[in-house]
Design a protein around this motif. Structure first.
Motif, PDB file in Angstrom:
ATOM      1  N   ALA A 294     -35.598 -89.753 -42.199  1.00  0.00           N
ATOM      2  CA  ALA A 294     -36.552 -88.952 -41.274  1.00  0.00           C
ATOM      3  C   ALA A 294     -37.497 -89.217 -40.552  1.00  0.00           C
ATOM      4  N   LEU A 295     -38.539 -90.062 -41.377  1.00  0.00           N
ATOM      5  CA  LEU A 295     -39.462 -90.639 -41.024  1.00  0.00           C
ATOM      6  C   LEU A 295     -39.167 -92.042 -40.295  1.00  0.00           C
ATOM      7  N   GLY A 296     -38.246 -91.877 -39.583  1.00  0.00           N
ATOM      8  CA  GLY A 296     -38.146 -93.356 -39.420  1.00  0.00           C
ATOM      9  C   GLY A 296     -37.951 -94.926 -40.274  1.00  0.00           C
TER      10      GLY A 296
ATOM     11  N   MET B 130     -39.350 -84.545 -38.583  1.00  0.00           N
ATOM     12  CA  MET B 130     -38.545 -82.905 -38.983  1.00  0.00           C
ATOM     13  C   MET B 130     -39.194 -82.649 -40.249  1.00  0.00           C
TER      14      MET B 130
ATOM     15  N   GLY C 137     -45.090 -92.469 -43.254  1.00  0.00           N
ATOM     16  CA  GLY C 137     -45.035 -93.091 -42.288  1.00  0.00           C
ATOM     17  C   GLY C 137     -45.252 -94.652 -41.319  1.00  0.00           C
TER      18      GLY C 137
ATOM     19  N   ARG D 139     -47.311 -85.392 -43.522  1.00  0.00           N
ATOM     20  CA  ARG D 139     -46.359 -86.471 -43.257  1.00  0.00           C
ATOM     21  C   ARG D 139     -45.919 -86.621 -42.273  1.00  0.00           C
ATOM     22  N   ALA D 140     -44.990 -85.600 -41.316  1.00  0.00           N
ATOM     23  CA  ALA D 140     -43.964 -85.736 -40.174  1.00  0.00           C
ATOM     24  C   ALA D 140     -45.168 -86.197 -38.868  1.00  0.00           C
TER      25      ALA D 140
ATOM     26  N   VAL E 113     -46.864 -90.238 -37.757  1.00  0.00           N
ATOM     27  CA  VAL E 113     -45.898 -90.647 -37.045  1.00  0.00           C
ATOM     28  C   VAL E 113     -45.632 -90.846 -35.191  1.00  0.00           C
TER      29      VAL E 113
END
Ligand code: ADP
Ligand code: MG
Lengths: 288, 263
Positions: free
Chosen positions: A178-180, B101, B120, B172-173, B176
């Motif tokens: 989900a973080l790519g 997400m 990330g 954390r999301a 990025v």
């Protein structure tokens, strides 16, 4: 509660039995080997030659046997670790369900082949291949032994590493994706690090199997007790020496005692490796 | 928070996320039926509805996290900033960078707090330690966790409390630098105090991100969201400003649900 106490006693008994057995083995080996320490003395073990039967002077240097075992084991681990870890990653993370269904039983069968049978395979198939590939006089050498040992160790190491990888919670992978992150990034940066304690345990087990293996190695390593670091030289391992000579040695002779000394050394080495393994496991376990 | 005395009008906003006639299947089971909706930029949209009605499924279609479920299939379109994300050749990595997400159950990696947030940026190519440290700090500040963890960034993240772990996952999301933040019942596993903390956080983040949040808690939807979409049995029943949904629902089903007649 007397029931509680009974069960507790039973469990303590079972647990201490294993300790007792290890102690007994140590004592027994020590007792048979001990006279060697008086005559000719422990320093005789550090000789560079193992010539236990001779009309001039008998020599009981276990250094060539130690180096033989070390060379074969190191080579085998160099082959085993990358193959099994990558194999486990492939099966656990990348293989399609159909591939997995074909590969897994195949690996299990490989794990269950008796080592003597594999020894035959080594003798008639592997050794000639190694011989012609490197243009040698004989294919019976450390490398052939190491390849054969890898074939024995790889299935076990793959299976256990794969279990470790599979038990990494899916939520970690999902978070990473989900973080790519790509699938490979997820595997190498999240899944493998999280499974590392299990993978290390698998490798330790593999090392144990490789060091302890006797018959197959005896058949293909060439049985020359020389000190060498060249994979293409014939060597002789500690286990193979005990297996080959124990049957014919006169009971209680110096040679007999020397063989037990080898046994003690083997036990100490495996014991030491186990301790190291535990330490590594604890360190990486903590880092998790 | 926005002044909700006056109901927001959808026409007044840029629409950032659009789904058009979106059908979704788990193998042979259809889970979403012709969802068409446009969600406004830099606003909080809540997805509500009884459990199993497809809220999570719909949320996952927005960052293509359904792709990893075997047998899953999508029909229709999802446009993000005008681009169809299901178009052939879409870069899923880029998409998921843009659409972050947060999951229902907090799921920090078994790594240090720092490494969790730095993960990330690292996979997207940031190597410089100082730059990483700056991103980590900024993200933790935004997630309202910095003060609590700044002295123990190298501690294992799994040692944090549940509420802190969830805010760490939000940090954390954010690290990025996404444009959109999807949250699937981010507070459902938390105690009331941590829940309030996360709800406040959403209020702060709405300035910076377009947020879509799934919740089965209607008070929560009313508290945190500007717009609300009510799902029922895989279909979108009603979508409108939260205030209107809760005071003046157009559909009978919506009214029954928000007045607690089923759910
Ligand atoms: N991974 C899955 N595989 C198969 N069916 C699923 C999966 N996830 C959800 N479903 C089904 O899709 C429907 C919608 O589920 P979901 O989107 O999780 O609903 P909600 O989040 O509103 O509770 C349910 O009937 C559920 O059983
Ligand atoms: Mg859900």
């Amino acid at each position: 509660m007397w029931k509680n106490r009974a069960v507790q006693t039973l469990l303590i008994g079972a647990a201490s039995t294993s300790v007792l057995i290890v102690v007994l083995i140590f004592l027994f080996l020590g007792k048979e080997a001990a006279p060697f320490a008086l005559t000719p003395g422990l320093s005789a073990l550090f000789d560079s030659k193992w010539i236990p039967v001779s009309f001039q002077r008998e020599r009981f240097g276990i250094l060539p046997l130690l180096s033989g075992s070390a060379l074969v084991t190191l080579l085998a681990m160099l082959i085993t670790i990358p193959f099994s870890v990558l194999g486990a990653i492939y099966i656990a993370e990348l293989a399609k369900p159909l591939e997995r269904e074909i590969l897994k039983p195949f690996i299990e069968i490989l794990a269950s082949i008796p080592s003597v049978v594999l020894g035959f395979f080594g003798l008639v198939v592997l050794a000639p291949l190694v011989k012609s590939f490197f243009g040698l006089n004989t294919g019976l050498n450390a490398l052939t032994g190491a390849i054969l040992l890898s074939i024995m160790a790889i299935p076990t190491v793959i299976s256990i590493s794969e279990d470790a990888l599979n038990s990494v919670p899916h939520v970690y992978k999902r978070a990473s994706l989900a973080l790519g992150a790509s699938q490979l990034q997820t595997i190498f940066r999240v899944t493998v690090p999280a499974a590392l304690p299990g993978i290390i345990a698998a490798v330790m087990l593999g090392v144990g199997r490789v060091i302890g293996e006797t018959m197959a190695v005896m058949m293909v390593t060439g049985n020359a007790a020389i000190i060498t670091a060249n994979p293409l030289d014939p060597v002789r391992t500690m286990t193979a020496t005990i297996a080959a000579e124990m049957g014919e040695v006169p009971f209680g002779s110096v040679h007999y005692q020397a063989l037990f000394c080898i046994g003690v050394v083997l036990l100490l080495v495996t014991f030491g490796l186990n301790v190291i393994g535990q330490q590594v496991l604890r360190r990486y376990g903590m880092r998790q | 928070m926005v002044d909700k005395k006056q109901a927001l009008l959808l026409e007044d906003f840029d629409i950032e996320i659009v789904s058009r006639d979106l059908n979704f299947y788990y193998g042979d089971n259809q889970a979403l039926f012709g969802i068409s909706v446009g969600m406004p930029a830099k606003q909080v949209t809540a997805l509500i509805g009884p459990s199993g009605c497809g809220k999570s499924t719909f949320l996952r279609t927005l960052n293509r996290m359904n792709d990893i479920i075997p047998g899953a299939r999508v029909e229709g379109q999802v446009l993000i900033s005008g681009k169809d994300i299901y178009q052939h050749g879409t870069d899923v990595v880029k998409l998921r960078r843009k659409v972050g997400m947060v999951f229902q159950k907090s799921n920090p990696f078994p790594k240090s707090i720092f490494e969790n947030v730095a993960y990330g940026p690292r996979i997207h190519g940031t190597r410089d330690r100082q730059q990483l440290a700056a991103i980590v700090e900024k993200s933790l500040v935004r997630a309202g966790l910095w003060e609590e963890v700044k002295d123990r960034l190298n501690d294992n993240a799994l040692g944090l409390s549940g509420g802190q772990q969830q805010r760490l996952c939000i940090a954390r999301a954010l690290a990025v630098d996404p444009q959109i933040l999807l949250m699937d019942e981010p507070a459902s596993a938390l105690d009331p105090k941590s829940t309030a903390r996360v709800e406040d956080l959403i209020g702060e983040l709405r300035e910076l991100y377009t947020i879509v949040i799934v919740t089965h808690n209607m008070q929560q939807a009313a508290r945190v969201s500007d717009f609300t979409a009510f799902f029922y049995e895989g279909a979108l029943v009603e979508f409108n400003a939260t205030k209107l949904i809760f005071t003046n629902p157009k559909e009978k089903q919506t009214e029954d649900y928000i007045t607690g007649r089923f759910g």
